[in-house]
Design a protein around this motif. Sequence first.
Motif, PDB file in Angstrom:
ATOM      1  N   GLY A   1       7.351  13.455   6.042  1.00 39.85           N
ATOM      2  CA  GLY A   1       5.995  13.549   5.760  1.00 39.85           C
ATOM      3  C   GLY A   1       5.175  12.229   5.599  1.00 39.85           C
ATOM      4  N   THR A   2       4.103  12.184   6.179  1.00 39.25           N
ATOM      5  CA  THR A   2       3.363  10.905   6.132  1.00 39.25           C
ATOM      6  C   THR A   2       1.978  11.049   5.298  1.00 39.25           C
ATOM      7  N   GLY A   3       1.700   9.842   4.443  1.00 47.92           N
ATOM      8  CA  GLY A   3       0.569   9.917   3.684  1.00 47.92           C
ATOM      9  C   GLY A   3       0.407   8.473   3.037  1.00 47.92           C
ATOM     10  N   SER A   4      -0.597   8.622   2.213  1.00 55.59           N
ATOM     11  CA  SER A   4      -1.140   7.423   1.519  1.00 55.59           C
ATOM     12  C   SER A   4      -0.313   7.362   0.211  1.00 55.59           C
ATOM     13  N   LEU A   5       0.379   6.307   0.104  1.00 56.19           N
ATOM     14  CA  LEU A   5       1.264   6.195  -1.191  1.00 56.19           C
ATOM     15  C   LEU A   5       0.431   5.104  -2.140  1.00 56.19           C
ATOM     16  N   VAL A   6       0.039   5.709  -3.436  1.00 54.79           N
ATOM     17  CA  VAL A   6      -0.805   4.897  -4.141  1.00 54.79           C
ATOM     18  C   VAL A   6      -0.199   4.616  -5.663  1.00 54.79           C
ATOM     19  N   THR A   7       0.017   3.345  -5.717  1.00 54.22           N
ATOM     20  CA  THR A   7       0.797   2.897  -7.003  1.00 54.22           C
ATOM     21  C   THR A   7      -0.551   2.726  -8.128  1.00 54.22           C
ATOM     22  N   TYR A   8      -0.185   3.386  -9.198  1.00 50.11           N
ATOM     23  CA  TYR A   8      -0.997   3.330 -10.329  1.00 50.11           C
ATOM     24  C   TYR A   8      -0.496   2.553 -11.648  1.00 50.11           C
TER      25      TYR A   8
ATOM     26  N   PHE B   1     -10.202   9.269 -24.884  1.00 50.49           N
ATOM     27  CA  PHE B   1      -9.332   8.835 -23.944  1.00 50.49           C
ATOM     28  C   PHE B   1      -9.457   7.374 -23.297  1.00 50.49           C
ATOM     29  N   ASN B   2     -10.674   6.612 -23.104  1.00 49.01           N
ATOM     30  CA  ASN B   2     -10.744   5.316 -22.851  1.00 49.01           C
ATOM     31  C   ASN B   2     -10.218   4.509 -23.683  1.00 49.01           C
ATOM     32  N   GLN B   3     -10.228   4.956 -25.150  1.00 47.63           N
ATOM     33  CA  GLN B   3      -9.637   4.109 -26.090  1.00 47.63           C
ATOM     34  C   GLN B   3      -8.134   4.155 -26.330  1.00 47.63           C
ATOM     35  N   SER B   4      -7.562   5.260 -25.507  1.00 47.94           N
ATOM     36  CA  SER B   4      -6.077   5.378 -25.526  1.00 47.94           C
ATOM     37  C   SER B   4      -5.236   5.104 -24.297  1.00 47.94           C
ATOM     38  N   VAL B   5      -6.090   4.979 -23.062  1.00 53.15           N
ATOM     39  CA  VAL B   5      -5.177   4.705 -21.995  1.00 53.15           C
ATOM     40  C   VAL B   5      -6.133   4.266 -20.993  1.00 53.15           C
ATOM     41  N   LYS B   6      -5.533   3.084 -20.286  1.00 53.36           N
ATOM     42  CA  LYS B   6      -6.066   2.658 -19.069  1.00 53.36           C
ATOM     43  C   LYS B   6      -5.317   2.937 -17.976  1.00 53.36           C
ATOM     44  N   ILE B   7      -6.066   3.517 -16.816  1.00 46.66           N
ATOM     45  CA  ILE B   7      -5.443   3.762 -15.456  1.00 46.66           C
ATOM     46  C   ILE B   7      -6.066   3.093 -14.407  1.00 46.66           C
ATOM     47  N   ALA B   8      -5.277   2.288 -13.522  1.00 43.06           N
ATOM     48  CA  ALA B   8      -5.707   1.395 -12.520  1.00 43.06           C
ATOM     49  C   ALA B   8      -4.990   2.057 -11.280  1.00 43.06           C
ATOM     50  N   ALA B   9      -5.597   2.089 -10.154  1.00 41.55           N
ATOM     51  CA  ALA B   9      -4.984   2.192  -8.794  1.00 41.55           C
ATOM     52  C   ALA B   9      -4.835   0.807  -8.297  1.00 41.55           C
ATOM     53  N   THR B  10      -3.625   0.372  -8.081  1.00 38.36           N
ATOM     54  CA  THR B  10      -3.391  -1.030  -7.821  1.00 38.36           C
ATOM     55  C   THR B  10      -2.921  -1.571  -6.448  1.00 38.36           C
TER      56      THR B  10
ATOM     57  N   ASP C   1       3.164  -0.285 -20.778  1.00 39.35           N
ATOM     58  CA  ASP C   1       2.416   0.318 -19.647  1.00 39.35           C
ATOM     59  C   ASP C   1       3.597   0.569 -18.603  1.00 39.35           C
ATOM     60  N   LYS C   2       3.473   1.332 -17.725  1.00 38.52           N
ATOM     61  CA  LYS C   2       4.182   1.837 -16.452  1.00 38.52           C
ATOM     62  C   LYS C   2       3.554   1.901 -15.356  1.00 38.52           C
ATOM     63  N   SER C   3       4.179   1.709 -14.156  1.00 37.77           N
ATOM     64  CA  SER C   3       3.733   2.038 -12.694  1.00 37.77           C
ATOM     65  C   SER C   3       4.424   3.464 -12.253  1.00 37.77           C
ATOM     66  N   ILE C   4       3.411   4.146 -11.715  1.00 40.74           N
ATOM     67  CA  ILE C   4       3.994   5.411 -10.869  1.00 40.74           C
ATOM     68  C   ILE C   4       3.592   5.284  -9.724  1.00 40.74           C
TER      69      ILE C   4
END
Length: 200
Positions: free
Chosen positions: A91-98, A71-80, A143-146
């Motif tokens: 609706g209110t919340g915490s919007l996190v960009t990955y 998994f770690n050799q295939s993809v890197k995921i970071a909360a930015t 890479d892409k951001s979501i």
Amino acid sequence: MKKTPLAILCSVLVAASLLTACEKLATAKPQSQQPAQQAANQQQGNALPLTAPEMPIEDETPDQDPLLTAFNQSVKIAATARTIAQDKNKGTGSLVTYQINNISAKPILSVKWTTAFLDGNTILFNENIIADFSKEPLAARQDKSIQVMDYFKSMSKEAQTALKDPKKQVNVLIVAREISFSDGSKIVVSLTEDDATAKQ
């Protein structure tokens, strides 16, 4: 071999994910596919503090889970980034960009992981996330951001207080779960109860 406190926390988090029946799966779409939703999110104030552990979740050792290594050799995921946001229904919340980086040689159709938000070593809130790239696979070496909205109404009061505090340093821990590739192959590191139910 001794396990680090972070490795033990990771193991506990995976076990908790397996045992939680009511936990929902948030389906996230790449930013480029949902411009209307982004426009509806009204960000309030500046970006809030968010950090990832400086050390890897587990050191590379010969007895490390080979699926986790794959998994770690295939993809890197970071909360930015993290902000307080409101959707069009108020609706209110915490919007996190990955940021999701495909470091493999194959296009990715989807990535699943669990994000835990921490105050020190205390888990405030965790969320199972699916980044769905089935309409436009994430190409190799791209890479892409979501963005994922974690609604305050689904959190404990303690988590809400911490995540709403603009001065609070919130740590994030990402736990690997599954990658699906466009050639039909998969890497399954761990399953939640929802995943197990869907396969029956």
